[in-house]
Design a protein around this motif. Structure first.
Motif, PDB file in Angstrom:
ATOM      1  N   LEU A 278      -0.796   6.836   8.254  1.00 54.52           N
ATOM      2  CA  LEU A 278       0.189   5.880   7.735  1.00 54.52           C
ATOM      3  C   LEU A 278       1.346   6.628   7.066  1.00 54.52           C
ATOM      4  CD1 LEU A 278      -2.292   3.323   6.111  1.00 54.52           C
ATOM      5  CD2 LEU A 278      -1.167   3.134   8.345  1.00 54.52           C
ATOM      6  N   PRO A 279       2.117   7.391   7.833  1.00 61.28           N
ATOM      7  CA  PRO A 279       3.186   8.203   7.238  1.00 61.28           C
ATOM      8  C   PRO A 279       4.284   7.377   6.577  1.00 61.28           C
ATOM      9  CG  PRO A 279       3.348   8.211   9.635  1.00 61.28           C
ATOM     10  CD  PRO A 279       2.040   7.573   9.288  1.00 61.28           C
ATOM     11  N   THR A 280       4.531   6.155   7.054  1.00 58.68           N
ATOM     12  CA  THR A 280       5.585   5.336   6.449  1.00 58.68           C
ATOM     13  C   THR A 280       5.169   4.788   5.089  1.00 58.68           C
ATOM     14  OG1 THR A 280       4.807   3.357   7.625  1.00 58.68           O
ATOM     15  CG2 THR A 280       6.526   4.675   8.690  1.00 58.68           C
TER      16      THR A 280
ATOM     17  N   LEU B  90       0.847  -1.186   0.000  1.00 58.96           N
ATOM     18  CA  LEU B  90       0.000   0.000   0.000  1.00 58.96           C
ATOM     19  C   LEU B  90       0.880   1.233   0.000  1.00 58.96           C
ATOM     20  CD1 LEU B  90      -2.733   1.523   0.341  1.00 58.96           C
ATOM     21  CD2 LEU B  90      -2.416   1.274   2.819  1.00 58.96           C
ATOM     22  N   SER B  91       0.646   2.137  -0.952  1.00 59.54           N
ATOM     23  CA  SER B  91       1.444   3.360  -1.036  1.00 59.54           C
ATOM     24  C   SER B  91       0.562   4.534  -1.405  1.00 59.54           C
ATOM     25  CB  SER B  91       2.555   3.221  -2.083  1.00 59.54           C
ATOM     26  OG  SER B  91       3.400   2.134  -1.794  1.00 59.54           O
ATOM     27  N   MET B  92       0.855   5.685  -0.815  1.00 57.05           N
ATOM     28  CA  MET B  92       0.216   6.943  -1.182  1.00 57.05           C
ATOM     29  C   MET B  92       1.300   7.898  -1.658  1.00 57.05           C
ATOM     30  SD  MET B  92      -1.731   5.324   1.130  1.00 57.05           S
ATOM     31  CE  MET B  92      -1.075   5.811   2.728  1.00 57.05           C
ATOM     32  N   ILE B  93       1.194   8.354  -2.893  1.00 56.17           N
ATOM     33  CA  ILE B  93       2.112   9.354  -3.433  1.00 56.17           C
ATOM     34  C   ILE B  93       1.320  10.638  -3.586  1.00 56.17           C
ATOM     35  CG2 ILE B  93       3.635   9.976  -5.340  1.00 56.17           C
ATOM     36  CD1 ILE B  93       3.993   7.016  -5.915  1.00 56.17           C
ATOM     37  N   THR B  94       1.664  11.629  -2.791  1.00 59.28           N
ATOM     38  CA  THR B  94       0.899  12.878  -2.788  1.00 59.28           C
ATOM     39  C   THR B  94       1.767  14.026  -3.299  1.00 59.28           C
ATOM     40  OG1 THR B  94       1.493  13.579  -0.539  1.00 59.28           O
ATOM     41  CG2 THR B  94      -0.326  12.014  -0.763  1.00 59.28           C
ATOM     42  N   GLY B  95       1.110  15.138  -3.588  1.00 58.42           N
ATOM     43  CA  GLY B  95       1.811  16.319  -4.069  1.00 58.42           C
ATOM     44  C   GLY B  95       0.879  17.170  -4.887  1.00 58.42           C
ATOM     45  N   GLY B  96       1.213  18.436  -5.005  1.00 61.09           N
ATOM     46  CA  GLY B  96       0.392  19.346  -5.786  1.00 61.09           C
ATOM     47  C   GLY B  96       0.520  19.086  -7.271  1.00 61.09           C
ATOM     48  N   PRO B  97      -0.291  19.778  -8.083  1.00 59.16           N
ATOM     49  CA  PRO B  97      -0.213  19.617  -9.532  1.00 59.16           C
ATOM     50  C   PRO B  97       1.189  19.927 -10.053  1.00 59.16           C
ATOM     51  CG  PRO B  97      -2.195  20.807  -8.921  1.00 59.16           C
ATOM     52  CD  PRO B  97      -1.366  20.700  -7.685  1.00 59.16           C
TER      53      PRO B  97
ATOM     54  N   LYS C 112      -8.903   4.623  13.707  1.00 60.00           N
ATOM     55  CA  LYS C 112      -8.963   3.166  13.557  1.00 60.00           C
ATOM     56  C   LYS C 112      -7.709   2.621  12.882  1.00 60.00           C
ATOM     57  CE  LYS C 112     -13.973   2.914  13.506  1.00 60.00           C
ATOM     58  NZ  LYS C 112     -15.200   2.749  12.714  1.00 60.00           N
ATOM     59  N   LEU C 113      -7.145   3.387  11.978  1.00 60.71           N
ATOM     60  CA  LEU C 113      -5.921   2.951  11.333  1.00 60.71           C
ATOM     61  C   LEU C 113      -4.765   2.878  12.329  1.00 60.71           C
ATOM     62  CD1 LEU C 113      -6.173   4.966   8.014  1.00 60.71           C
ATOM     63  CD2 LEU C 113      -6.156   2.486   8.212  1.00 60.71           C
ATOM     64  N   LEU C 114      -4.905   3.607  13.414  1.00 55.58           N
ATOM     65  CA  LEU C 114      -3.856   3.605  14.435  1.00 55.58           C
ATOM     66  C   LEU C 114      -4.041   2.528  15.482  1.00 55.58           C
ATOM     67  CD1 LEU C 114      -3.538   7.473  14.970  1.00 55.58           C
ATOM     68  CD2 LEU C 114      -1.916   5.981  13.789  1.00 55.58           C
ATOM     69  N   ASP C 115      -5.305   2.044  15.665  1.00 56.77           N
ATOM     70  CA  ASP C 115      -5.489   1.103  16.769  1.00 56.77           C
ATOM     71  C   ASP C 115      -6.309  -0.144  16.449  1.00 56.77           C
ATOM     72  OD1 ASP C 115      -7.993   3.172  18.481  1.00 56.77           O
ATOM     73  OD2 ASP C 115      -8.140   1.953  16.690  1.00 56.77           O
ATOM     74  N   VAL C 116      -6.788  -0.301  15.185  1.00 61.84           N
ATOM     75  CA  VAL C 116      -7.546  -1.511  14.850  1.00 61.84           C
ATOM     76  C   VAL C 116      -6.599  -2.702  14.774  1.00 61.84           C
ATOM     77  CG1 VAL C 116      -8.738  -2.684  12.959  1.00 61.84           C
ATOM     78  CG2 VAL C 116      -9.514  -0.456  13.701  1.00 61.84           C
ATOM     79  N   GLU C 117      -7.020  -3.822  15.332  1.00 60.17           N
ATOM     80  CA  GLU C 117      -6.232  -5.043  15.235  1.00 60.17           C
ATOM     81  C   GLU C 117      -6.559  -5.751  13.927  1.00 60.17           C
ATOM     82  OE1 GLU C 117      -6.841  -7.532  18.570  1.00 60.17           O
ATOM     83  OE2 GLU C 117      -6.192  -6.045  20.039  1.00 60.17           O
TER      84      GLU C 117
END
Length: 549
Positions: free
Chosen positions: A296-298, A146-153, A543-548
């Motif tokens: 999910l910063p990593t 899973l990856s998120m690539i963010t940034g402005g136009p 939930k992303l921080l504490d869901v099992e």
């Protein structure tokens, strides 16, 4: 600093909401006093969902009312769910909880690819004096599911992901089955054009280049929409066949659609999300991309260098995004060529811009050229109604064009009328946000048809009577412009403050332009807009921080 939660769909579904609240109120196990408060809470919850929130936060006293109602539970099917201090409708709680678990499982799945430094150097030559954020994004994406690539136009999200796809294809033991998707037809068309340009510049063999798809589809088509039901052909029981799914403009994807997409991924597949976390969130509930990047910063890499913007546009967008209202206003008044305030004859300015594509129509030009000319400029309004709203601007522009003899609107469907689809029709492959132009069809003796350009560059035409609901689009709302790009934009803010006016809205409008931005706005309204920001309430990030898993 002001905080505004936009109410862009005020009144939507109010009859249904009241009926639904009354239906639940009639079945709750409460005394008359607490029953009235229960009714108010359900109405508040429905109103919040219309404004993009997946739930509402309750005080301790209201939590007790919900518990005592007999209509709230998470371990069995009940209309409501009370989780900690958050009240949900069951459906939205299910979307949010399941999505969190699925994403965490995807994030935890080892998907590392053994890549040599020389391979990275070939696609991303080392920089001597700066961090190559595109290279960092590639290295990060290659080692996780899973990856998120963010940034402005203009920061190179698409070119980066194309290089990633080439590396993955080179290193895979067999060709990967890849899907490219976007939330709207317009966004899909833009991504497809960008993919085609980027592929041609790849430092790889032709065999590898051919394994990278160019066809981009909408998410609804990818999943197999089954109108009028809310279900899709691809789901947990019938997953997508792809090894990797790439989604552009992910900030536009709402909670429900993202949940259904992740639900449809087959075991072992990868997901790459591209988007600008600073843009407007989805029209429907949730702010999924913002929640994911925060929790999910990593798995997130932000591209920070813009290669496309004119410098003045970049400065204006950054000033608005950082809520530096005075700095942004001074830039608009600075006399720089690419950003300016527009006063006086605004409609005349719009008519002058629109005369170019209308001239091509009179000359019998090719539709692709007509569509390209029309799409080079767009008026973006913050609101639909009122002064400087979409309806007023469209009406005035149409009247002025007719007065000057540039159009002949004797009938609703006249040559040159631009329209935007506002209702999905999967059978016709027309979706909310698609733009077409009405033209005489020479193949049918001059009969009026509406022509659309598809993401793959092909042209489709329809009889006006066959189209789903649509509207004239000499101007459009900023919300509708998401996923689009124009050489020039004219942004029009209303004369009075409105709940929809936020820095996210204005930032989104500014970043639709490649070359020039003009703004119609009062100084006070502009400052209030920049100083207001969107807040979406939900539990996904938590939930992303504490869901099992």
């Amino acid at each position: 600093m002001a905080t505004v939660i936009p109410d862009s769909r005020e009144g939507r579904g109010s009859r249904l909401d009241h009926a639904f609240a009354g239906f639940l109120e009639a079945r709750c196990k409460l005394d008359p006093v607490r029953r009235q408060r229960f009714l108010e809470l359900v109405r508040e919850l429905r109103s919040a969902q219309h404004n993009g929130h997946s739930c509402i936060r309750l005080a301790a006293q209201d939590q007790e009312i919900i518990r005592a109602s007999g209509l709230a539970a998470a371990d069995r099917i009940m209309p409501l769910v009370l989780e900690k201090d958050r009240l949900y409708l069951q459906r939205y709680w299910h979307y949010e909880t399941r999505l969190a678990r699925q994403l965490l499982a995807l994030a935890a799945c080892p998907a590392a690819v053994a890549v040599e430094t020389a391979d990275l150097d070939r696609y991303f030559p080392p920089l001597a004096d700066a961090t190559d954020w595109q290279r960092e994004a590639a290295a990060c994406t290659l080692r996780q599911g899973l990856s998120m690539i963010t940034g402005g136009p203009g920061t190179g999200k698409t070119s980066t992901v194309v290089k990633i796809l080439a590396l993955l294809q080179e290193l895979a033991p067999q060709a990967l089955h890849i899907a490219l998707a976007a939330p709207t037809g317009k966004a899909a068309m833009r991504l497809q054009e960008s993919i085609g340009r980027s592929k041609a510049q790849l430092p790889c063999s032709e065999a590898v280049r051919q394994k990278i798809p160019e066809t981009v589809t909408t998410l609804h088509r990818l999943l197999g929409a089954r109108p009028p039901s809310p279900f899709f052909r691809h789901c947990r029981e019938t997953p997508l066949p792809h090894d990797l799914v790439v989604v552009d403009e992910a900030s536009m994807v709402d909670l429900a659609l993202m949940s259904k997409l992740v639900d449809a991924l087959k075991s072992g597949s990868r997901l790459i999300l591209l988007g600008d976390k600073d843009q407007l969130a989805s029209v429907e509930s949730g702010a999924v991309l913002a929640d994911l990047t925060a929790a999910l910063p990593t798995h997130t890499l932000e591209l920070k260098k813009s290669f496309r913007f004119q410098e003045a546009i970049r400065e204006l967008a950054e000033s608005v995004n950082l809520q530096r209202a005075e700095q942004a206003w001074q830039l608009l008044q600075s006399g720089r060529e690419n950003v300016r305030l527009l006063t006086g004859q605004v409609i005349e300015e719009i008519v002058a811009q629109r005369s170019a594509y209308l001239g091509l129509i009179r000359q019998g030009g090719d539709f692709a050229d007509i569509y390209r000319s029309f799409s080079a400029f767009q008026v973006l309004c913050a609101t639909r109604q009122g002064k400087n709203g979409v309806q007023e601007v469209n009406q005035q522009v149409q009247q002025r064009l007719a007065t000057q003899g540039l159009i002949e609107p004797e009938a609703p469907w006249y040559s040159g009328r631009p329209v935007m689809i506002t209702q999905n029709d999967a059978n016709l492959h027309l979706y909310n946000g698609d733009i077409g132009i009405c033209l005489p069809d020479q193949e049918q003796g001059g009969r009026m048809m509406v022509f659309f350009q598809r993401p793959d560059g092909s042209i489709k035409k329809y009889l006006p009577a066959r189209l789903p609901h649509c509207e004239t689009v000499f101007a459009m709302t900023i919300h509708k412009s998401q996923g689009s790009e124009f050489e020039q934009v004219l942004i029009m803010l209303p004369e009075r403050m409105n709940p929809v006016l936020t820095k996210e809205l204005l930032y989104t409008a500014i970043t639709r332009a490649r070359k020039r931005v003009a703004l119609v706005a009062d100084a006070g309204i502009f400052a209030q807009t920049v100083n207001a920001r969107v807040e979406r309430f939900g539990g996904l990030a938590e939930k992303l921080l504490d869901v099992e898993i």
